[in-house]
Write a protein that holds these residues in place. Structure first.
Motif, PDB file in Angstrom:
ATOM      1  N   PRO A 258      13.469   2.484  -0.144  1.00 46.77           N
ATOM      2  CA  PRO A 258      13.520   1.871   1.195  1.00 46.77           C
ATOM      3  C   PRO A 258      12.362   0.910   1.458  1.00 46.77           C
ATOM      4  O   PRO A 258      12.534  -0.092   2.158  1.00 46.77           O
ATOM      5  CB  PRO A 258      13.470   3.069   2.148  1.00 46.77           C
ATOM      6  CG  PRO A 258      12.982   4.221   1.346  1.00 46.77           C
ATOM      7  CD  PRO A 258      13.400   3.957  -0.063  1.00 46.77           C
ATOM      8  N   ILE A 259      11.195   1.187   0.892  1.00 47.69           N
ATOM      9  CA  ILE A 259      10.054   0.277   1.047  1.00 47.69           C
ATOM     10  C   ILE A 259      10.363  -1.046   0.360  1.00 47.69           C
ATOM     11  O   ILE A 259      10.116  -2.130   0.906  1.00 47.69           O
ATOM     12  CB  ILE A 259       8.768   0.896   0.473  1.00 47.69           C
ATOM     13  CG1 ILE A 259       8.469   2.241   1.127  1.00 47.69           C
ATOM     14  CG2 ILE A 259       7.590  -0.063   0.659  1.00 47.69           C
ATOM     15  CD1 ILE A 259       7.353   3.020   0.439  1.00 47.69           C
ATOM     16  N   LEU A 260      10.933  -0.959  -0.826  1.00 47.10           N
ATOM     17  CA  LEU A 260      11.264  -2.153  -1.590  1.00 47.10           C
ATOM     18  C   LEU A 260      12.291  -3.012  -0.845  1.00 47.10           C
ATOM     19  O   LEU A 260      12.166  -4.240  -0.788  1.00 47.10           O
ATOM     20  CB  LEU A 260      11.814  -1.744  -2.956  1.00 47.10           C
ATOM     21  CG  LEU A 260      11.765  -2.774  -4.081  1.00 47.10           C
ATOM     22  CD1 LEU A 260      10.327  -3.139  -4.397  1.00 47.10           C
ATOM     23  CD2 LEU A 260      12.465  -2.231  -5.313  1.00 47.10           C
ATOM     24  N   HIS A 261      13.292  -2.374  -0.246  1.00 45.20           N
ATOM     25  CA  HIS A 261      14.304  -3.113   0.507  1.00 45.20           C
ATOM     26  C   HIS A 261      13.710  -3.786   1.742  1.00 45.20           C
ATOM     27  O   HIS A 261      14.162  -4.859   2.141  1.00 45.20           O
ATOM     28  CB  HIS A 261      15.451  -2.183   0.905  1.00 45.20           C
ATOM     29  CG  HIS A 261      16.428  -1.938  -0.202  1.00 45.20           C
ATOM     30  ND1 HIS A 261      16.188  -1.051  -1.230  1.00 45.20           N
ATOM     31  CD2 HIS A 261      17.640  -2.488  -0.447  1.00 45.20           C
ATOM     32  CE1 HIS A 261      17.219  -1.046  -2.064  1.00 45.20           C
ATOM     33  NE2 HIS A 261      18.107  -1.908  -1.606  1.00 45.20           N
TER      34      HIS A 261
ATOM     35  N   ARG B  19       1.981  -0.037 -10.381  1.00 44.84           N
ATOM     36  CA  ARG B  19       1.531  -0.802  -9.250  1.00 44.84           C
ATOM     37  C   ARG B  19       2.221  -2.154  -9.287  1.00 44.84           C
ATOM     38  O   ARG B  19       2.233  -2.826 -10.300  1.00 44.84           O
ATOM     39  CB  ARG B  19       0.004  -0.941  -9.336  1.00 44.84           C
ATOM     40  CG  ARG B  19      -0.609  -1.512  -8.106  1.00 44.84           C
ATOM     41  CD  ARG B  19      -2.144  -1.255  -8.090  1.00 44.84           C
ATOM     42  NE  ARG B  19      -2.693  -1.611  -6.781  1.00 44.84           N
ATOM     43  CZ  ARG B  19      -3.453  -2.689  -6.621  1.00 44.84           C
ATOM     44  NH1 ARG B  19      -3.677  -3.489  -7.652  1.00 44.84           N
ATOM     45  NH2 ARG B  19      -3.932  -2.951  -5.421  1.00 44.84           N
ATOM     46  N   PHE B  20       2.809  -2.524  -8.130  1.00 41.78           N
ATOM     47  CA  PHE B  20       3.537  -3.778  -7.993  1.00 41.78           C
ATOM     48  C   PHE B  20       2.826  -4.606  -6.940  1.00 41.78           C
ATOM     49  O   PHE B  20       2.418  -4.086  -5.891  1.00 41.78           O
ATOM     50  CB  PHE B  20       4.976  -3.481  -7.558  1.00 41.78           C
ATOM     51  CG  PHE B  20       5.790  -4.708  -7.240  1.00 41.78           C
ATOM     52  CD1 PHE B  20       6.317  -5.475  -8.262  1.00 41.78           C
ATOM     53  CD2 PHE B  20       6.028  -5.075  -5.924  1.00 41.78           C
ATOM     54  CE1 PHE B  20       7.076  -6.606  -7.975  1.00 41.78           C
ATOM     55  CE2 PHE B  20       6.778  -6.200  -5.631  1.00 41.78           C
ATOM     56  CZ  PHE B  20       7.312  -6.966  -6.652  1.00 41.78           C
TER      57      PHE B  20
ATOM     58  N   ASP C 205       0.839  -1.206   0.000  1.00 39.86           N
ATOM     59  CA  ASP C 205       0.000   0.000   0.000  1.00 39.86           C
ATOM     60  C   ASP C 205       0.872   1.253   0.000  1.00 39.86           C
ATOM     61  O   ASP C 205       0.605   2.210  -0.736  1.00 39.86           O
ATOM     62  CB  ASP C 205      -0.923   0.005   1.222  1.00 39.86           C
ATOM     63  CG  ASP C 205      -2.115  -0.925   1.065  1.00 39.86           C
ATOM     64  OD1 ASP C 205      -2.386  -1.367  -0.077  1.00 39.86           O
ATOM     65  OD2 ASP C 205      -2.780  -1.207   2.077  1.00 39.86           O
ATOM     66  N   ALA C 206       1.919   1.242   0.825  1.00 38.47           N
ATOM     67  CA  ALA C 206       2.821   2.395   0.892  1.00 38.47           C
ATOM     68  C   ALA C 206       3.585   2.572  -0.421  1.00 38.47           C
ATOM     69  O   ALA C 206       3.723   3.683  -0.943  1.00 38.47           O
ATOM     70  CB  ALA C 206       3.796   2.235   2.057  1.00 38.47           C
ATOM     71  N   PHE C 207       4.081   1.461  -0.956  1.00 39.26           N
ATOM     72  CA  PHE C 207       4.849   1.501  -2.205  1.00 39.26           C
ATOM     73  C   PHE C 207       3.992   2.028  -3.353  1.00 39.26           C
ATOM     74  O   PHE C 207       4.406   2.921  -4.103  1.00 39.26           O
ATOM     75  CB  PHE C 207       5.349   0.089  -2.524  1.00 39.26           C
ATOM     76  CG  PHE C 207       6.196  -0.006  -3.753  1.00 39.26           C
ATOM     77  CD1 PHE C 207       7.567   0.131  -3.683  1.00 39.26           C
ATOM     78  CD2 PHE C 207       5.621  -0.250  -4.997  1.00 39.26           C
ATOM     79  CE1 PHE C 207       8.355   0.036  -4.816  1.00 39.26           C
ATOM     80  CE2 PHE C 207       6.395  -0.342  -6.139  1.00 39.26           C
ATOM     81  CZ  PHE C 207       7.764  -0.202  -6.042  1.00 39.26           C
ATOM     82  N   ASN C 208       2.780   1.490  -3.482  1.00 38.05           N
ATOM     83  CA  ASN C 208       1.924   1.837  -4.613  1.00 38.05           C
ATOM     84  C   ASN C 208       1.258   3.197  -4.482  1.00 38.05           C
ATOM     85  O   ASN C 208       0.683   3.710  -5.446  1.00 38.05           O
ATOM     86  CB  ASN C 208       0.880   0.742  -4.817  1.00 38.05           C
ATOM     87  CG  ASN C 208       1.496  -0.543  -5.335  1.00 38.05           C
ATOM     88  OD1 ASN C 208       2.365  -0.519  -6.197  1.00 38.05           O
ATOM     89  ND2 ASN C 208       1.055  -1.675  -4.800  1.00 38.05           N
ATOM     90  N   ALA C 209       1.358   3.802  -3.296  1.00 37.37           N
ATOM     91  CA  ALA C 209       0.821   5.149  -3.087  1.00 37.37           C
ATOM     92  C   ALA C 209       1.821   6.238  -3.461  1.00 37.37           C
ATOM     93  O   ALA C 209       1.475   7.425  -3.447  1.00 37.37           O
ATOM     94  CB  ALA C 209       0.383   5.327  -1.637  1.00 37.37           C
ATOM     95  N   THR C 210       3.055   5.867  -3.801  1.00 41.16           N
ATOM     96  CA  THR C 210       4.066   6.872  -4.142  1.00 41.16           C
ATOM     97  C   THR C 210       3.778   7.482  -5.513  1.00 41.16           C
ATOM     98  O   THR C 210       3.144   6.857  -6.374  1.00 41.16           O
ATOM     99  CB  THR C 210       5.475   6.256  -4.159  1.00 41.16           C
ATOM    100  OG1 THR C 210       5.516   5.216  -5.138  1.00 41.16           O
ATOM    101  CG2 THR C 210       5.844   5.700  -2.796  1.00 41.16           C
ATOM    102  N   ALA C 211       4.285   8.693  -5.700  1.00 44.74           N
ATOM    103  CA  ALA C 211       4.183   9.337  -7.010  1.00 44.74           C
ATOM    104  C   ALA C 211       5.047   8.582  -8.017  1.00 44.74           C
ATOM    105  O   ALA C 211       6.105   8.040  -7.663  1.00 44.74           O
ATOM    106  CB  ALA C 211       4.639  10.785  -6.910  1.00 44.74           C
ATOM    107  N   LEU C 212       4.616   8.550  -9.256  1.00 50.64           N
ATOM    108  CA  LEU C 212       5.373   7.830 -10.276  1.00 50.64           C
ATOM    109  C   LEU C 212       6.790   8.366 -10.424  1.00 50.64           C
ATOM    110  O   LEU C 212       7.705   7.626 -10.798  1.00 50.64           O
ATOM    111  CB  LEU C 212       4.643   7.899 -11.621  1.00 50.64           C
ATOM    112  CG  LEU C 212       3.317   7.137 -11.707  1.00 50.64           C
ATOM    113  CD1 LEU C 212       2.711   7.317 -13.090  1.00 50.64           C
ATOM    114  CD2 LEU C 212       3.508   5.665 -11.397  1.00 50.64           C
TER     115      LEU C 212
END
Length: 202
Positions: A61-64, A79-80, A46-53
């Motif tokens: 850091p979310i991905l790590h 969206r991942f 949710d946090a990752f996909n809410a970021t601006a493109l």
């Protein structure tokens, strides 16, 4: 002391369950020990996909935190989606475009400089063919391994247990049901080798 023992028991149970999943053995997908890890994954997604493109810096850091390993120099676009995250390993300089789905009930290992075009889907999990066991949520999963410098075209689907060799290109819309060797171009449903990747001209 009892709390410590309980936590140790839970960790041991989860480790055994993860080993069972990674080893291709049957497991119940609704196993309670898995639920906190699905919830953790959902929060991070949710946090990752809410970021601006345009904000790759915020996604890194979310991905790590989400994935098992992330090599340097790459990017993953929203969206991942994935199921757990901890089974996914990404090599260096990876490129994962919009709307990728990596269903990681077993390890998914992507080598360096792998490109996934929009809406690629990598599925490690498979439900039981028996309807009674399927209703009881029995599954088994098999790892997916993709070698260095592979390019999957838009909408490619990779099924459980598949390995794709280095430098291979898979055409858009293909369904990869079996292993593909290195240095080939493959396409179709099911994907078949069409020809070798052209050699660089001297």
């Amino acid at each position: 002391m009892d709390d410590d023992r309980e936590a140790t028991d839970e960790r041991g149970h989860l480790d055994a369950l993860k080993a069972r999943m990674a080893g291709g053995l049957p497991y119940v997908s609704t196993e309670p020990a898995l639920m906190p890890y699905r919830e953790r994954c959902a929060r991070l997604l949710d946090a990752f996909n809410a970021t601006a493109l345009t904000d790759d810096e915020a996604r890194q850091p979310i991905l790590h935190e989400l994935l098992g390993r992330v090599g340097p120099g790459g990017w993953v676009m929203p969206r991942f989606l994935c199921e757990f995250g901890f089974f996914i390993e990404l090599g260096a300089e990876i490129r994962i475009n919009f709307d990728a789905v990596l269903l990681d009930c077993a390890p998914i290992v992507l080598g360096s400089r792998v490109w996934l075009a929009p809406r690629c889907q990598l599925y490690t999990a498979d439900h039981d063919l028996d309807p009674g066991r399927r209703s009881a949520m029995w599954e088994r999963a098999r790892p997916i391994t993709i070698g260095d410098d592979v390019w999957l075209g838009g909408g490619v689907i990779v099924l459980p247990g598949v390995t794709i060799g280095e430098r291979t290109v898979v055409g858009a819309g293909s369904v990869v049901t079996k292993d593909l060797p290195a240095d080939v171009i493959a396409a179709g449903n099911p994907a078949r080798v069409i020809r070798e990747v052209p050699r660089p001209q001297p």
